[in-house]
Design an enzyme around this catalytic site. Structure first.
Site, PDB file in Angstrom:
ATOM      1  N   TYR A 153       0.831  -1.204   0.000  1.00 34.17           N
ATOM      2  CA  TYR A 153       0.000   0.000   0.000  1.00 34.17           C
ATOM      3  C   TYR A 153       0.869   1.260   0.000  1.00 34.17           C
ATOM      4  O   TYR A 153       1.710   1.444   0.891  1.00 34.17           O
ATOM      5  CB  TYR A 153      -0.904  -0.044   1.236  1.00 34.17           C
ATOM      6  CG  TYR A 153      -1.625   1.231   1.585  1.00 34.17           C
ATOM      7  CD1 TYR A 153      -2.425   1.900   0.652  1.00 34.17           C
ATOM      8  CD2 TYR A 153      -1.547   1.758   2.871  1.00 34.17           C
ATOM      9  CE1 TYR A 153      -3.103   3.058   0.987  1.00 34.17           C
ATOM     10  CE2 TYR A 153      -2.224   2.911   3.225  1.00 34.17           C
ATOM     11  CZ  TYR A 153      -2.992   3.564   2.276  1.00 34.17           C
ATOM     12  OH  TYR A 153      -3.655   4.716   2.619  1.00 34.17           O
ATOM     13  N   ASP A 238      -1.016  -5.672   9.841  1.00 34.36           N
ATOM     14  CA  ASP A 238      -2.143  -4.827   9.456  1.00 34.36           C
ATOM     15  C   ASP A 238      -3.251  -5.758   8.980  1.00 34.36           C
ATOM     16  O   ASP A 238      -3.147  -6.392   7.925  1.00 34.36           O
ATOM     17  CB  ASP A 238      -1.710  -3.887   8.336  1.00 34.36           C
ATOM     18  CG  ASP A 238      -2.811  -2.949   7.871  1.00 34.36           C
ATOM     19  OD1 ASP A 238      -3.977  -3.390   7.834  1.00 34.36           O
ATOM     20  OD2 ASP A 238      -2.521  -1.795   7.538  1.00 34.36           O
ATOM     21  N   ILE A 240      -6.639  -4.839   8.566  1.00 34.52           N
ATOM     22  CA  ILE A 240      -7.818  -3.989   8.420  1.00 34.52           C
ATOM     23  C   ILE A 240      -8.835  -4.531   7.419  1.00 34.52           C
ATOM     24  O   ILE A 240      -9.973  -4.054   7.375  1.00 34.52           O
ATOM     25  CB  ILE A 240      -7.441  -2.537   8.057  1.00 34.52           C
ATOM     26  CG1 ILE A 240      -6.893  -2.445   6.634  1.00 34.52           C
ATOM     27  CG2 ILE A 240      -6.460  -1.965   9.055  1.00 34.52           C
ATOM     28  CD1 ILE A 240      -6.688  -1.022   6.168  1.00 34.52           C
ATOM     29  N   LYS A 278     -12.548  -0.414   6.470  1.00 31.27           N
ATOM     30  CA  LYS A 278     -12.785  -1.328   5.362  1.00 31.27           C
ATOM     31  C   LYS A 278     -13.861  -2.362   5.690  1.00 31.27           C
ATOM     32  O   LYS A 278     -14.763  -2.597   4.885  1.00 31.27           O
ATOM     33  CB  LYS A 278     -11.475  -2.046   4.993  1.00 31.27           C
ATOM     34  CG  LYS A 278     -10.281  -1.133   4.837  1.00 31.27           C
ATOM     35  CD  LYS A 278     -10.499  -0.040   3.804  1.00 31.27           C
ATOM     36  CE  LYS A 278      -9.264   0.840   3.658  1.00 31.27           C
ATOM     37  NZ  LYS A 278      -9.457   1.929   2.681  1.00 31.27           N
TER      38      LYS A 278
END
Length: 485
Positions: A153, A238, A240, A278
């Protein structure tokens, strides 16, 4: 008397004047192109369609229904105004107790209730962006680095590096094995950093992956645990996109791996970043979460969180929603079903056009393979193609180079931030472009018109890049193609 503007950057800090935010990249340039000329089905049908933003807008009807039926959960309604004073006054930066309890329960639920999270370890932050930066401040000093598998990302460069001075060091992953994170890739990256005299303080994993839409399997996760224990470095996971996994194989959280048999792990090295941006589709609420198994990190992060707290109004509303078990169970199931359906329709549409995507089962996007459209196997050619897609096709997709992909020709395309009609228009634009770009005179017989009802709305390409004569020669055919589609 007017104000005098002083543009002498020497008077400003290095943080204020450097390029660490990463805004000068194709990833953010695509957003700007959309903001200047946003698509609207009636007011601006030839505008740019936003396919560079990973938003989950497929279940807002469920959210709206819950809000209407639970007006006491909002202090800004007639039903909830009696609580206004208690919520509006100062609150402890630990967060509302019911909020931390609700988030801990929700994190467990989206992980199949295989893990119980301790609400006392829930630390809130202003979105996952703030959570990542906060952890970077806690775990590393300026100049030290985190290993990160590529592609990753683009916002990580901003989140972890810009204000902290922490570096991100790439772990090179390749398409030959579907960008899998291997033991060899981990060791190679670590050794290369050592040779460059860079101190590695941790490993950052994004699971499910943005931009790949894939998940890490149990064996890979166990390998990473062995790796970080051997090197005595931190592991930041991460997660998410945990509740966006819509098909097999199922998501495996790092919290599940560390309690598995035959896995020895120093829990002080394990940290999770989560958010509601998300999984619930609430990026505007800025609800980020740090969950660390390290007591010192938890205490330090809680102190630092005072620089980016979640408003108590948001906490109050969210806690009521997350503690509504009937609603949450319905929402999670329905969200996954809608994501699976949208993913299937979109990827099938691309397949019928002749465009492949990396096989995936999670996230709000696809990793689209446009290598066959490159004039040359270079990142310069990738950017040239991206400019055509932005300026002529009017789609904001994100080129792989902005995700630090090691191979040119890959693009991330988001599919969950629009309605069905807009998705159909986007697929139609892609088909017209591919037909023109490849110099094909007729639509493929088995085109998307046979698999997907196309919504009305004009598509008009004013030009195809002057560097592509074949595309330019076929511009006159575009109106005829539109009619056929």
């Amino acid at each position: 008397m007017g104000f005098i503007s002083n543009i002498n950057n020497e008077l400003l800090s290095k943080v204020a004047t450097n390029n660490g935010h990463g805004e000068n990249s194709a990833y953010f340039d695509g957003w700007k192109a959309y903001e200047i000329d946003p698509f609207h089905p009636t007011q601006n049908p030839n505008g740019v369609i936003q396919m560079g933003l990973a938003e989950n807008q497929l279940c807002f009807d469920l959210i709206q229904e819950w809000v209407v039926n639970n007006q006491k959960s909002s202090i800004c309604t007639a039903g909830g105004c009696e609580e206004f004073k208690e919520i509006a006054i100062y609150q402890d930066y630990h967060g509302l107790p019911e909020f931390r309890r609700a988030v801990a329960r929700f994190m467990s639920k989206v992980r199949g209730d295989k893990i119980k999270f301790d609400e006392e370890r829930i630390v809130m932050s202003g979105g996952a962006t703030g959570a990542h930066e906060l952890l970077a401040f806690c775990l590393a000093d300026p100049g030290e680095a985190f290993l990160v598998p590529t592609p990753y990302y683009p916002g990580f460069d901003r989140d972890l590096s810009w204000r902290t001075g922490v570096q991100l060091f790439p772990i090179i992953c390749e398409s030959s094995n579907n960008f899998k994170v291997t033991k060899k890739a981990l060791e190679d990256a670590y050794n290369k950093a050592q040779e460059s005299n860079i101190t590695i303080k941790g490993l950052l994993l994004n699971n499910p992956s943005n931009p790949l839409g894939t998940i890490l399997d149990m064996e890979t996760l166990k390998d990473t645990i062995r790796f970080i224990n051997d090197k005595n470095i931190h592991l930041v996971c991460d997660e998410i996109y945990a509740a966006t996994v819509f098909n097999e194989p199922k998501f495996i959280s790092i919290s599940e791996v560390i309690i598995s048999e035959n896995v020895q792990c120093n829990l002080d090295l394990i940290h999770i970043v989560y958010s509601l941006s998300k999984d619930l589709g609430f990026p505007g609420f800025r609800v980020g979460i740090i969950y660390s198994y390290n007591d010192v990190v938890t205490k330090c992060a809680r102190k630092m969180s005072s620089f980016g707290l979640v408003s108590t109004q948001t906490q109050y509303l969210i806690s009521d929603m997350l503690l509504d078990d009937t609603f949450i169970e319905k929402f999670v199931v329905e969200s996954r079903e809608r994501l699976e359906k949208r993913h299937g329709v979109f990827t099938k549409g691309l397949e019928n056009i002749g465009i492949n995507t990396l096989e995936s089962n999670a996230g709000l996007f696809c990793w689209m393979d446009l290598r066959s459209l490159l004039k040359e196997n270079t990142f310069e050619s990738e950017i040239e193609l991206w400019r055509m897609i932005i300026n002529d096709v009017k789609l904001n997709v994100s080129p792989g180079c902005s995700f630090h992909c090691c191979e040119p020709g890959w693009f991330r395309v988001c599919f969950a931030n629009m309605d069905d009609d807009t998705m159909r228009i986007a697929l139609r634009r892609i088909e017209i472009f591919v037909v023109q770009y490849k110099g094909i005179n007729n639509i493929i017989e088995e085109g998307i018109e046979n698999s997907l009802p196309i919504a009305p709305g004009p598509v008009s390409f004013t030009s195809i890049s002057s560097s592509n004569n074949r595309g330019r020669s076929s511009i006159a055919e575009s109106n005829e193609l539109e009619t056929q589609i």
